[in-house]
Design a protein around this motif. Structure first.
Motif, PDB file in Angstrom:
ATOM      1  N   SER A 294      -1.856 -24.700  -2.883  1.00 19.52           N
ATOM      2  CA  SER A 294      -0.793 -24.362  -1.939  1.00 19.52           C
ATOM      3  C   SER A 294      -0.915 -22.889  -1.563  1.00 19.52           C
ATOM      4  CB  SER A 294       0.577 -24.640  -2.553  1.00 19.52           C
ATOM      5  OG  SER A 294       0.749 -23.902  -3.735  1.00 19.52           O
ATOM      6  N   ALA A 295      -0.689 -22.634  -0.298  1.00 19.20           N
ATOM      7  CA  ALA A 295      -0.754 -21.251   0.178  1.00 19.20           C
ATOM      8  C   ALA A 295       0.467 -20.486  -0.330  1.00 19.20           C
ATOM      9  CB  ALA A 295      -0.788 -21.229   1.700  1.00 19.20           C
ATOM     10  N   ARG A 296       0.281 -19.253  -0.664  1.00 14.56           N
ATOM     11  CA  ARG A 296       1.377 -18.382  -1.091  1.00 14.56           C
ATOM     12  C   ARG A 296       1.253 -17.091  -0.312  1.00 14.56           C
ATOM     13  NH1 ARG A 296       4.621 -17.993  -6.224  1.00 14.56           N
ATOM     14  NH2 ARG A 296       5.552 -15.942  -6.022  1.00 14.56           N
ATOM     15  N   ARG A 297       2.312 -16.687   0.321  1.00 12.76           N
ATOM     16  CA  ARG A 297       2.305 -15.510   1.175  1.00 12.76           C
ATOM     17  C   ARG A 297       2.660 -14.258   0.364  1.00 12.76           C
ATOM     18  NH1 ARG A 297       2.776 -15.404   6.957  1.00 12.76           N
ATOM     19  NH2 ARG A 297       2.970 -17.652   6.832  1.00 12.76           N
ATOM     20  N   PHE A 298       1.862 -13.205   0.526  1.00 13.07           N
ATOM     21  CA  PHE A 298       2.144 -11.903  -0.069  1.00 13.07           C
ATOM     22  C   PHE A 298       2.344 -10.907   1.062  1.00 13.07           C
ATOM     23  CE2 PHE A 298       0.106 -14.080  -3.544  1.00 13.07           C
ATOM     24  CZ  PHE A 298       0.811 -13.647  -4.653  1.00 13.07           C
ATOM     25  N   HIS A 299       3.190  -9.925   0.847  1.00 11.51           N
ATOM     26  CA  HIS A 299       3.525  -8.942   1.873  1.00 11.51           C
ATOM     27  C   HIS A 299       3.236  -7.531   1.383  1.00 11.51           C
ATOM     28  CE1 HIS A 299       5.795 -12.063   4.023  1.00 11.51           C
ATOM     29  NE2 HIS A 299       6.164 -12.459   2.828  1.00 11.51           N
TER      30      HIS A 299
ATOM     31  N   LEU B 287       3.025  -4.467  -3.066  1.00 11.76           N
ATOM     32  CA  LEU B 287       2.566  -5.807  -2.732  1.00 11.76           C
ATOM     33  C   LEU B 287       3.500  -6.779  -3.429  1.00 11.76           C
ATOM     34  CD1 LEU B 287       0.359  -7.608  -1.446  1.00 11.76           C
ATOM     35  CD2 LEU B 287      -0.822  -7.499  -3.637  1.00 11.76           C
ATOM     36  N   SER B 288       4.120  -7.691  -2.675  1.00 16.75           N
ATOM     37  CA  SER B 288       5.133  -8.562  -3.265  1.00 16.75           C
ATOM     38  C   SER B 288       5.172  -9.894  -2.533  1.00 16.75           C
ATOM     39  CB  SER B 288       6.502  -7.879  -3.169  1.00 16.75           C
ATOM     40  OG  SER B 288       7.535  -8.760  -3.564  1.00 16.75           O
ATOM     41  N   ALA B 289       5.657 -10.931  -3.229  1.00 20.91           N
ATOM     42  CA  ALA B 289       5.879 -12.226  -2.598  1.00 20.91           C
ATOM     43  C   ALA B 289       7.174 -12.206  -1.791  1.00 20.91           C
ATOM     44  CB  ALA B 289       5.933 -13.317  -3.663  1.00 20.91           C
ATOM     45  N   ASP B 290       8.032 -11.219  -2.029  1.00 20.81           N
ATOM     46  CA  ASP B 290       9.290 -11.096  -1.290  1.00 20.81           C
ATOM     47  C   ASP B 290       9.059 -10.384   0.035  1.00 20.81           C
ATOM     48  OD1 ASP B 290      10.640 -12.216  -3.477  1.00 20.81           O
ATOM     49  OD2 ASP B 290      10.846 -10.249  -4.428  1.00 20.81           O
ATOM     50  N   GLN B 291       9.812 -10.798   1.052  1.00 24.80           N
ATOM     51  CA  GLN B 291       9.737 -10.164   2.370  1.00 24.80           C
ATOM     52  C   GLN B 291      10.199  -8.707   2.225  1.00 24.80           C
ATOM     53  OE1 GLN B 291       8.775 -11.792   5.271  1.00 24.80           O
ATOM     54  NE2 GLN B 291       8.958  -9.926   6.423  1.00 24.80           N
ATOM     55  N   PRO B 292       9.395  -7.735   2.666  1.00 24.14           N
ATOM     56  CA  PRO B 292       9.787  -6.328   2.503  1.00 24.14           C
ATOM     57  C   PRO B 292      10.831  -5.912   3.538  1.00 24.14           C
ATOM     58  CG  PRO B 292       7.707  -6.454   3.638  1.00 24.14           C
ATOM     59  CD  PRO B 292       8.085  -7.868   3.270  1.00 24.14           C
ATOM     60  N   GLU B 293      11.538  -4.852   3.189  1.00 22.53           N
ATOM     61  CA  GLU B 293      12.469  -4.258   4.147  1.00 22.53           C
ATOM     62  C   GLU B 293      11.660  -3.480   5.174  1.00 22.53           C
ATOM     63  OE1 GLU B 293      15.464  -1.937   2.230  1.00 22.53           O
ATOM     64  OE2 GLU B 293      15.926  -3.509   0.782  1.00 22.53           O
ATOM     65  N   GLU B 294      12.254  -3.248   6.327  1.00 23.12           N
ATOM     66  CA  GLU B 294      11.599  -2.467   7.388  1.00 23.12           C
ATOM     67  C   GLU B 294      11.322  -1.058   6.866  1.00 23.12           C
ATOM     68  OE1 GLU B 294       9.886  -2.303  11.087  1.00 23.12           O
ATOM     69  OE2 GLU B 294      10.946  -4.020  10.266  1.00 23.12           O
ATOM     70  N   SER B 295      10.132  -0.551   7.131  1.00 19.17           N
ATOM     71  CA  SER B 295       9.783   0.807   6.684  1.00 19.17           C
ATOM     72  C   SER B 295       8.735   1.402   7.617  1.00 19.17           C
ATOM     73  CB  SER B 295       9.246   0.783   5.247  1.00 19.17           C
ATOM     74  OG  SER B 295       8.024   0.088   5.187  1.00 19.17           O
ATOM     75  N   ALA B 296       8.556   2.699   7.508  1.00 23.65           N
ATOM     76  CA  ALA B 296       7.521   3.368   8.292  1.00 23.65           C
ATOM     77  C   ALA B 296       6.149   2.918   7.788  1.00 23.65           C
ATOM     78  CB  ALA B 296       7.655   4.881   8.142  1.00 23.65           C
ATOM     79  N   PRO B 297       5.154   2.881   8.651  1.00 16.33           N
ATOM     80  CA  PRO B 297       3.826   2.448   8.199  1.00 16.33           C
ATOM     81  C   PRO B 297       3.189   3.468   7.252  1.00 16.33           C
ATOM     82  CG  PRO B 297       3.752   3.186  10.484  1.00 16.33           C
ATOM     83  CD  PRO B 297       5.193   3.196  10.081  1.00 16.33           C
ATOM     84  N   ASP B 298       2.411   2.943   6.305  1.00 14.74           N
ATOM     85  CA  ASP B 298       1.593   3.819   5.468  1.00 14.74           C
ATOM     86  C   ASP B 298       0.376   4.209   6.286  1.00 14.74           C
ATOM     87  OD1 ASP B 298       3.206   3.650   3.169  1.00 14.74           O
ATOM     88  OD2 ASP B 298       2.264   1.770   2.578  1.00 14.74           O
ATOM     89  N   HIS B 299      -0.261   5.308   5.927  1.00 19.38           N
ATOM     90  CA  HIS B 299      -1.430   5.744   6.678  1.00 19.38           C
ATOM     91  C   HIS B 299      -2.386   6.509   5.768  1.00 19.38           C
ATOM     92  CE1 HIS B 299       1.203   9.271   6.749  1.00 19.38           C
ATOM     93  NE2 HIS B 299       0.104   9.965   6.843  1.00 19.38           N
ATOM     94  N   TYR B 300      -3.600   6.672   6.245  1.00 15.14           N
ATOM     95  CA  TYR B 300      -4.595   7.483   5.553  1.00 15.14           C
ATOM     96  C   TYR B 300      -5.541   8.052   6.595  1.00 15.14           C
ATOM     97  CZ  TYR B 300      -8.039   3.795   6.196  1.00 15.14           C
ATOM     98  OH  TYR B 300      -8.894   2.880   6.733  1.00 15.14           O
ATOM     99  N   ARG B 301      -6.294   9.055   6.193  1.00 12.56           N
ATOM    100  CA  ARG B 301      -7.278   9.671   7.075  1.00 12.56           C
ATOM    101  C   ARG B 301      -8.660   9.446   6.476  1.00 12.56           C
ATOM    102  NH1 ARG B 301      -9.867  14.474   6.907  1.00 12.56           N
ATOM    103  NH2 ARG B 301     -10.684  15.211   8.867  1.00 12.56           N
ATOM    104  N   TYR B 302      -9.576   8.894   7.269  1.00 16.15           N
ATOM    105  CA  TYR B 302     -10.939   8.670   6.810  1.00 16.15           C
ATOM    106  C   TYR B 302     -11.851   9.741   7.386  1.00 16.15           C
ATOM    107  CZ  TYR B 302     -15.542   6.741   6.115  1.00 16.15           C
ATOM    108  OH  TYR B 302     -16.853   6.583   5.750  1.00 16.15           O
ATOM    109  N   ASP B 303     -12.608  10.382   6.521  1.00 16.14           N
ATOM    110  CA  ASP B 303     -13.558  11.403   6.938  1.00 16.14           C
ATOM    111  C   ASP B 303     -14.947  10.934   6.532  1.00 16.14           C
ATOM    112  OD1 ASP B 303     -15.132  13.589   7.436  1.00 16.14           O
ATOM    113  OD2 ASP B 303     -13.967  14.982   6.202  1.00 16.14           O
ATOM    114  N   PRO B 304     -15.797  10.509   7.490  1.00 18.86           N
ATOM    115  CA  PRO B 304     -17.131  10.018   7.134  1.00 18.86           C
ATOM    116  C   PRO B 304     -17.988  11.063   6.429  1.00 18.86           C
ATOM    117  CG  PRO B 304     -16.753   9.854   9.515  1.00 18.86           C
ATOM    118  CD  PRO B 304     -15.531  10.453   8.908  1.00 18.86           C
ATOM    119  N   ALA B 305     -17.665  12.336   6.605  1.00 23.60           N
ATOM    120  CA  ALA B 305     -18.425  13.387   5.927  1.00 23.60           C
ATOM    121  C   ALA B 305     -18.009  13.524   4.467  1.00 23.60           C
ATOM    122  CB  ALA B 305     -18.230  14.721   6.652  1.00 23.60           C
ATOM    123  N   ASP B 306     -16.858  12.926   4.104  1.00 24.49           N
ATOM    124  CA  ASP B 306     -16.358  13.010   2.733  1.00 24.49           C
ATOM    125  C   ASP B 306     -15.734  11.672   2.343  1.00 24.49           C
ATOM    126  OD1 ASP B 306     -15.587  14.026   0.252  1.00 24.49           O
ATOM    127  OD2 ASP B 306     -13.721  14.876   1.044  1.00 24.49           O
TER     128      ASP B 306
END
Length: 121
Positions: A41-46, A53-72
């Protein structure tokens, strides 16, 4: 691999089920005719705020972010690997010095408490 080799030789590739999954605890591949596989059976994670990471629907929040530097680039856990079980040299000049990813300014981490039931992900 078989698929690519057959095409390189101009042959018809062998038939394979449309869904193929690697089962880490068994170190094996399993083939299935559909997704989700029959009998599972499929199980949804959020993804939630701050890498949760949770099986419960998360509350609205600002997006997480990161910066990728190919030189590092963030070093891979276990070192640079292109082939399974190739071993990792700790003295190779191209490999970054061992360090904790937690000490970097750019990691984006998704974490969850241990799953308390038997499951395959």
């Amino acid at each position: 691999m078989e698929f690519g080799l057959a095409h390189a030789r101009g042959e018809e590739p062998p038939h394979r089920a449309p869904v193929r999954l690697y089962v880490m605890g068994e170190d094996t591949w399993r083939d299935f005719e559909s997704w989700p596989p029959s009998g599972y059976s499929a199980r949804r994670f959020h993804l939630g705020a701050h890498g949760a990471l949770s099986a419960d629907q998360p509350e609205e929040s600002a997006p997480d972010h990161y910066r990728y530097d190919p030189a590092d680039p963030t070093p891979a856990v276990g070192g640079v690997r292109l082939v399974k079980d190739c071993g990792v040299s700790t003295t190779a000049p191209w490999r970054p010095a061992p360090m904790s990813w937690k000490s970097r300014a750019n990691p984006l981490v998704v974490a969850a408490p241990p799953i308390a039931f038997c499951t395959a992900l």
